[in-house]
Design an enzyme around this catalytic site. Structure first.
Site, short mmCIF file in Angstrom:
data_model
loop_
_atom_site.label_atom_id
_atom_site.label_comp_id
_atom_site.label_asym_id
_atom_site.label_seq_id
_atom_site.Cartn_x
_atom_site.Cartn_y
_atom_site.Cartn_z
N ARG A 48 -1.37 10.61 -0.92
CA ARG A 48 -1.29 9.43 -0.05
C ARG A 48 -2.71 8.91 0.13
NH1 ARG A 48 -4.80 11.19 2.86
NH2 ARG A 48 -4.45 9.40 4.20
N GLY A 49 -2.81 7.74 0.79
CA GLY A 49 -4.11 7.09 0.89
C GLY A 49 -4.19 6.04 -0.21
N ALA A 50 -4.63 4.83 0.16
CA ALA A 50 -4.52 3.68 -0.75
C ALA A 50 -5.14 3.91 -2.14
CB ALA A 50 -5.11 2.45 -0.08
N ARG A 90 5.71 2.64 -2.45
CA ARG A 90 5.18 2.35 -1.11
C ARG A 90 4.69 0.90 -1.11
NH1 ARG A 90 1.50 6.59 1.75
NH2 ARG A 90 2.49 5.59 3.56
N GLN A 196 -2.15 12.81 9.80
CA GLN A 196 -3.18 12.83 8.75
C GLN A 196 -4.54 13.24 9.31
OE1 GLN A 196 -0.93 10.39 9.11
NE2 GLN A 196 -0.38 9.45 7.17
N ASP A 237 -5.64 -0.21 3.94
CA ASP A 237 -4.61 -0.24 2.89
C ASP A 237 -4.52 -1.60 2.24
OD1 ASP A 237 -3.74 2.07 4.80
OD2 ASP A 237 -2.83 2.41 2.82
N ASN A 247 -4.07 -1.02 8.18
CA ASN A 247 -4.41 0.41 8.03
C ASN A 247 -3.39 1.20 8.84
OD1 ASN A 247 -6.17 2.48 6.95
ND2 ASN A 247 -6.88 2.81 9.04
N LYS A 248 -3.54 2.49 8.83
CA LYS A 248 -2.60 3.40 9.50
C LYS A 248 -2.26 2.94 10.91
CE LYS A 248 -0.95 6.15 8.15
NZ LYS A 248 0.41 5.89 7.60
#
Ligand code: MRU
Length: 345
Positions: A48-50, A90, A196, A237, A247-248
């Site tokens: 995960r993570g862009a 995603r 996270q 993101d 973002n998150k």
């Protein structure tokens, strides 16, 4: 790349992914040998993570060509099917679509010979991996100058080596600041619901020996009020053309706290995270994830069965709350719309 672990490794016939769902307790690598297993790993948050999902998808496409070649099937069709499958995993991080588009452009110019196509696409995916690490190092060098010589910074989610091909975006900035001699302490938001911050960022920082303190998301405001936060640094993101930042979930709250307490709010993101096609953040697609992430913590139910749940994975911070965007090409300062336009000119 903290040096202490690898988020992903390409083996020529397989992509190894550190399974981030079971960190920090277990360090195990998931071996993906076909594009569907890479798509599944992205969808289920093994990776995960862009930037990390973008680079993984590129290797997924290389695996598609390899599988077709080994089965004696035409590679182009397999490539296109894999591109569609990977793009459907995603929706929010634009790096995924950016990486797939870049591989598509490379593929369009390749011969029908599958061995030749495989080796050229493999080179392209490896280049993408290496460029991501280099971009993170460059962001680190630019962003480190923004942080205080001595003080605490807050970060949200995980924008570290785990979220990229290595070194990290927001954590890359922190790593570079520490490497340059700055005495930085990091407050780590736990980042409910997927944790996270607690599971990944705290783990990464501790592996590097960077002083950090874990807090629940609800505790950040009191630290700002006590004057304990000198700056916030987060990843992204997707950045819209006007500088709005997805973002998150919870990032917007951090940005509001920064503004209320006159503390700088920095975003570290490679150019591959900038979506020039979207004029503002309003049209950024926000992923909604399974309600069980909210009703359960580490597999244990915390809420009544049947309760209605809202679980957006990301939020959008308006450009007016962003003090600077750190990219590999330099630091963009407000007005961000102008700075972003200049960057692409
Ligand atoms: O849902 P996730 O864990 O993929 O979300 C990750 C983030 O929001 C990160 O902050 C972002 O991708 C930047 S990573 C360098």
């Amino acid at each position: 790349m903290s040096g202490a672990f690898r988020t992903m490794a390409w083996q020529g016939d397989a992509l190894l992914l550190l399974d981030q769902r079971v960190l920090p307790g277990v360090e195990s690598m998931r071996r993906c040998t076909d594009p569907s297993s890479v798509a599944d790993a992205i969808r289920t948050m093994v990776v995960r993570g862009a930037p990390a999902i973008g680079v993984s998808a590129a290797f997924g496409l290389v695996l598609a060509v390899r599988c077709a070649w080994k089965k004696g099937r035409p590679w182009r069709r397999a490539f296109d099917e894999a591109a569609t499958e990977l793009a459907g995993t995603r929706p929010t991080a634009v790096n995924l679509f950016w990486a797939i588009d870049r591989m598509r452009r490379e593929a369009a110019a390749l011969p029908d010979d599958p061995a030749a196509a495989f080796s050229r696409l493999e080179e392209s995916a490896v280049a993408l991996f290496e460029e991501d690490v280099a971009a993170n190092r460059a962001m680190g060098a630019h962003g480190a100058k923004l942080l205080p010589a001595h003080g605490s910074v807050l970060t949200h989610c995980n924008a570290g080596a785990l979220a990229t091909a290595g070194y990290g975006t927001a954590l890359g900035v922190i790593r570079s600041a520490v490497a340059s001699g700055k005495r930085i302490h990091v407050y780590v938001d736990e980042t409910r619901p997927f944790l996270q911050g607690a599971r990944l960022t705290a783990w990464e920082l501790m592996k590097d020996g960077i002083p950090c303190t874990l807090i629940t998301d609800t505790m950040a405001a009191s630290l700002f009020a006590a004057g304990k936060i000198a700056a916030a640094v987060v990843g992204a993101d997707r950045v819209a053309a006007n500088g709005d930042v997805a973002n998150k979930i919870g990032t917007y709250g951090v940005a509001v706290l920064c503004r209320a307490h006159k503390v700088p709010f920095y975003v570290a993101a490679p150019v591959s995270t900038i979506d020039r096609k979207l004029p503002t953040g309003k049209r950024i697609p926000i992923e909604e994830r399974d309600p069980s992430e909210v009703t359960h913590v580490m597999g244990k139910r915390m809420a009544p069965d049947g309760v209605h749940v809202y679980n957006p994975a990301f939020d959008v911070t308006p450009a007016r709350l962003v003090s600077a965007i750190v990219t590999e090409k330099g630091v963009l300062k407000p007005p961000l719309a102008n700075a972003l336009q200049k960057l692409f000119r």
